[in-house]
Design a protein around this motif. Sequence first.
Motif, PDB file in Angstrom:
ATOM      1  N   ARG A 177      34.918  39.299 -18.193  1.00 25.56           N
ATOM      2  CA  ARG A 177      35.657  38.134 -18.657  1.00 25.56           C
ATOM      3  C   ARG A 177      36.975  38.547 -19.293  1.00 25.56           C
ATOM      4  O   ARG A 177      37.023  39.466 -20.107  1.00 25.56           O
ATOM      5  N   TYR A 178      38.020  37.793 -18.959  1.00 28.47           N
ATOM      6  CA  TYR A 178      39.323  37.953 -19.602  1.00 28.47           C
ATOM      7  C   TYR A 178      39.683  36.640 -20.294  1.00 28.47           C
ATOM      8  O   TYR A 178      38.951  35.645 -20.162  1.00 28.47           O
TER       9      TYR A 178
ATOM     10  N   ARG B 294      29.392  28.699 -24.162  1.00 32.47           N
ATOM     11  CA  ARG B 294      28.326  29.018 -25.116  1.00 32.47           C
ATOM     12  C   ARG B 294      27.614  30.276 -24.654  1.00 32.47           C
ATOM     13  O   ARG B 294      27.318  30.432 -23.461  1.00 32.47           O
ATOM     14  N   PHE B 295      27.347  31.171 -25.588  1.00 31.73           N
ATOM     15  CA  PHE B 295      26.688  32.435 -25.268  1.00 31.73           C
ATOM     16  C   PHE B 295      25.504  32.618 -26.199  1.00 31.73           C
ATOM     17  O   PHE B 295      25.617  32.398 -27.403  1.00 31.73           O
ATOM     18  N   GLU B 296      24.375  33.050 -25.648  1.00 34.30           N
ATOM     19  CA  GLU B 296      23.194  33.334 -26.476  1.00 34.30           C
ATOM     20  C   GLU B 296      22.899  34.817 -26.438  1.00 34.30           C
ATOM     21  O   GLU B 296      22.828  35.419 -25.364  1.00 34.30           O
ATOM     22  N   SER B 297      22.683  35.399 -27.603  1.00 32.03           N
ATOM     23  CA  SER B 297      22.389  36.834 -27.679  1.00 32.03           C
ATOM     24  C   SER B 297      20.908  37.100 -27.430  1.00 32.03           C
ATOM     25  O   SER B 297      20.089  36.179 -27.386  1.00 32.03           O
TER      26      SER B 297
ATOM     27  N   THR C 204      26.056  41.001 -25.810  1.00 34.26           N
ATOM     28  CA  THR C 204      25.979  40.122 -24.643  1.00 34.26           C
ATOM     29  C   THR C 204      26.936  40.600 -23.550  1.00 34.26           C
ATOM     30  O   THR C 204      26.834  40.174 -22.401  1.00 34.26           O
ATOM     31  N   GLY C 205      27.923  41.439 -23.918  1.00 34.21           N
ATOM     32  CA  GLY C 205      28.906  41.925 -22.945  1.00 34.21           C
ATOM     33  C   GLY C 205      30.111  41.016 -22.787  1.00 34.21           C
ATOM     34  O   GLY C 205      31.054  41.337 -22.066  1.00 34.21           O
ATOM     35  N   THR C 206      30.109  39.896 -23.490  1.00 30.27           N
ATOM     36  CA  THR C 206      31.157  38.886 -23.322  1.00 30.27           C
ATOM     37  C   THR C 206      32.567  39.434 -23.558  1.00 30.27           C
ATOM     38  O   THR C 206      33.524  39.005 -22.920  1.00 30.27           O
ATOM     39  N   LEU C 207      32.693  40.378 -24.497  1.00 19.69           N
ATOM     40  CA  LEU C 207      34.014  40.918 -24.833  1.00 19.69           C
ATOM     41  C   LEU C 207      34.294  42.255 -24.136  1.00 19.69           C
ATOM     42  O   LEU C 207      35.355  42.847 -24.346  1.00 19.69           O
ATOM     43  N   ALA C 208      33.354  42.724 -23.316  1.00 20.23           N
ATOM     44  CA  ALA C 208      33.411  44.113 -22.836  1.00 20.23           C
ATOM     45  C   ALA C 208      34.712  44.454 -22.110  1.00 20.23           C
ATOM     46  O   ALA C 208      35.288  45.524 -22.296  1.00 20.23           O
ATOM     47  N   ALA C 209      35.205  43.547 -21.286  1.00 20.86           N
ATOM     48  CA  ALA C 209      36.368  43.881 -20.456  1.00 20.86           C
ATOM     49  C   ALA C 209      37.691  43.730 -21.192  1.00 20.86           C
ATOM     50  O   ALA C 209      38.661  44.409 -20.873  1.00 20.86           O
ATOM     51  N   SER C 210      37.753  42.854 -22.180  1.00 15.69           N
ATOM     52  CA  SER C 210      39.074  42.399 -22.614  1.00 15.69           C
ATOM     53  C   SER C 210      39.339  42.446 -24.114  1.00 15.69           C
ATOM     54  O   SER C 210      40.426  42.078 -24.559  1.00 15.69           O
ATOM     55  N   SER C 211      38.387  42.930 -24.919  1.00 19.19           N
ATOM     56  CA  SER C 211      38.587  42.868 -26.377  1.00 19.19           C
ATOM     57  C   SER C 211      39.747  43.733 -26.856  1.00 19.19           C
ATOM     58  O   SER C 211      39.846  44.905 -26.523  1.00 19.19           O
TER      59      SER C 211
ATOM     60  N   GLY D 172      35.178  33.155 -35.945  1.00 12.95           N
ATOM     61  CA  GLY D 172      35.992  34.359 -35.775  1.00 12.95           C
ATOM     62  C   GLY D 172      37.077  34.160 -34.750  1.00 12.95           C
ATOM     63  O   GLY D 172      36.939  33.339 -33.834  1.00 12.95           O
ATOM     64  N   ASN D 173      38.167  34.879 -34.927  1.00  8.70           N
ATOM     65  CA  ASN D 173      39.235  34.903 -33.925  1.00  8.70           C
ATOM     66  C   ASN D 173      39.162  36.210 -33.170  1.00  8.70           C
ATOM     67  O   ASN D 173      39.022  37.276 -33.780  1.00  8.70           O
ATOM     68  N   GLN D 174      39.255  36.146 -31.857  1.00 12.82           N
ATOM     69  CA  GLN D 174      39.147  37.345 -31.044  1.00 12.82           C
ATOM     70  C   GLN D 174      40.396  37.450 -30.170  1.00 12.82           C
ATOM     71  O   GLN D 174      40.763  36.490 -29.503  1.00 12.82           O
ATOM     72  N   LEU D 175      41.050  38.607 -30.222  1.00 11.12           N
ATOM     73  CA  LEU D 175      42.194  38.856 -29.332  1.00 11.12           C
ATOM     74  C   LEU D 175      41.660  39.379 -28.007  1.00 11.12           C
ATOM     75  O   LEU D 175      40.911  40.360 -27.977  1.00 11.12           O
ATOM     76  N   LEU D 176      42.042  38.727 -26.903  1.00  7.07           N
ATOM     77  CA  LEU D 176      41.531  39.123 -25.589  1.00  7.07           C
ATOM     78  C   LEU D 176      42.680  39.312 -24.600  1.00  7.07           C
ATOM     79  O   LEU D 176      43.622  38.519 -24.556  1.00  7.07           O
ATOM     80  N   ARG D 177      42.537  40.347 -23.814  1.00  5.25           N
ATOM     81  CA  ARG D 177      43.508  40.678 -22.786  1.00  5.25           C
ATOM     82  C   ARG D 177      43.448  39.645 -21.659  1.00  5.25           C
ATOM     83  O   ARG D 177      42.383  39.159 -21.305  1.00  5.25           O
TER      84      ARG D 177
END
Lengths: 151, 151
Positions: A7-8, A17-20, A75-82, A143-148
């Motif tokens: 995800r980017y 919505r994401f569930e851990s 969950t991997g949601t931020l894996a590609a773009s954090s 939270g605020n997350q910066l994503l590529r």
Amino acid sequence: MTSERDRYFEDFKAGDRFESARLEISEALIVEFGRFYDAQVFHVDREAARDTVYGGLIASGLQTIALTFKLFLETGTLAASSLGSPGLDEIRWKKPVRPGDTLQVIAEVREARPSTSKPDRGIVRIAYTTVNQHGEPVMTMVGNQLLRRRS
Amino acid sequence: MTSERDRYFEDFKAGDRFESARLEISEALIVEFGRFYDAQVFHVDREAARDTVYGGLIASGLQTIALTFKLFLETGTLAASSLGSPGLDEIRWKKPVRPGDTLQVIAEVREARPSTSKPDRGIVRIAYTTVNQHGEPVMTMVGNQLLRRRS
């Protein structure tokens, strides 16, 4: 369909919505964290904790923040773009977390907006709810997350 | 004069200021926390972190929150009267914390008000600024602390 780990910024929209996974919190994990980071009696000493307002050992709220992010991250949601985070808001501890409790995190996207200064990224605002095995919220935060962006 | 370790709700007023000891943050401490709680590459892998936007290893912001409270707690200010905390607000990570940095916390009381529902306690709002060895703020946050009144 976007895979969880690919995800980017463009793939996030309000309402996503994401569930851990679920994680059981042991007394050892609570005490190990408490001893170094938050050595108040109700986080480190099972016997003495009984005589406090909490009636027994509870996890440091700081540990619950960290466990919440851990479960979401896994969950991997931020894996590609954090690209990290500028901050967190409105952390509220609603119920104590006790040894043997099992935590799960539900994360919901509130807003996704492109950065005004940096064209390679965007900011996603995420509301986290951490629940115990009874489905009771033990903590909420935003939270605020910066994503590529996709290049 | 109130001793640092014998403060109750009544001893806190807006403008009170507390300075913590200084703590040097090692690479091992950063990586140990990162591996379990926040396993993003820039928190756990010195080599791979060089190719990220941070240009090297940095502490998880969640660890900086925990270290900030640790340093404040170790001043003894809450030792006599802490009843825990309902929450934190406005956490802002301003600069990365890197291996070898030395952190210190300055805590300032913003407001002290009696609980409306429980006569044995009050709520003290505290603004925390965590600075590095150059005096640069690396993080700021605001916390609410429940404190027992003198009986």
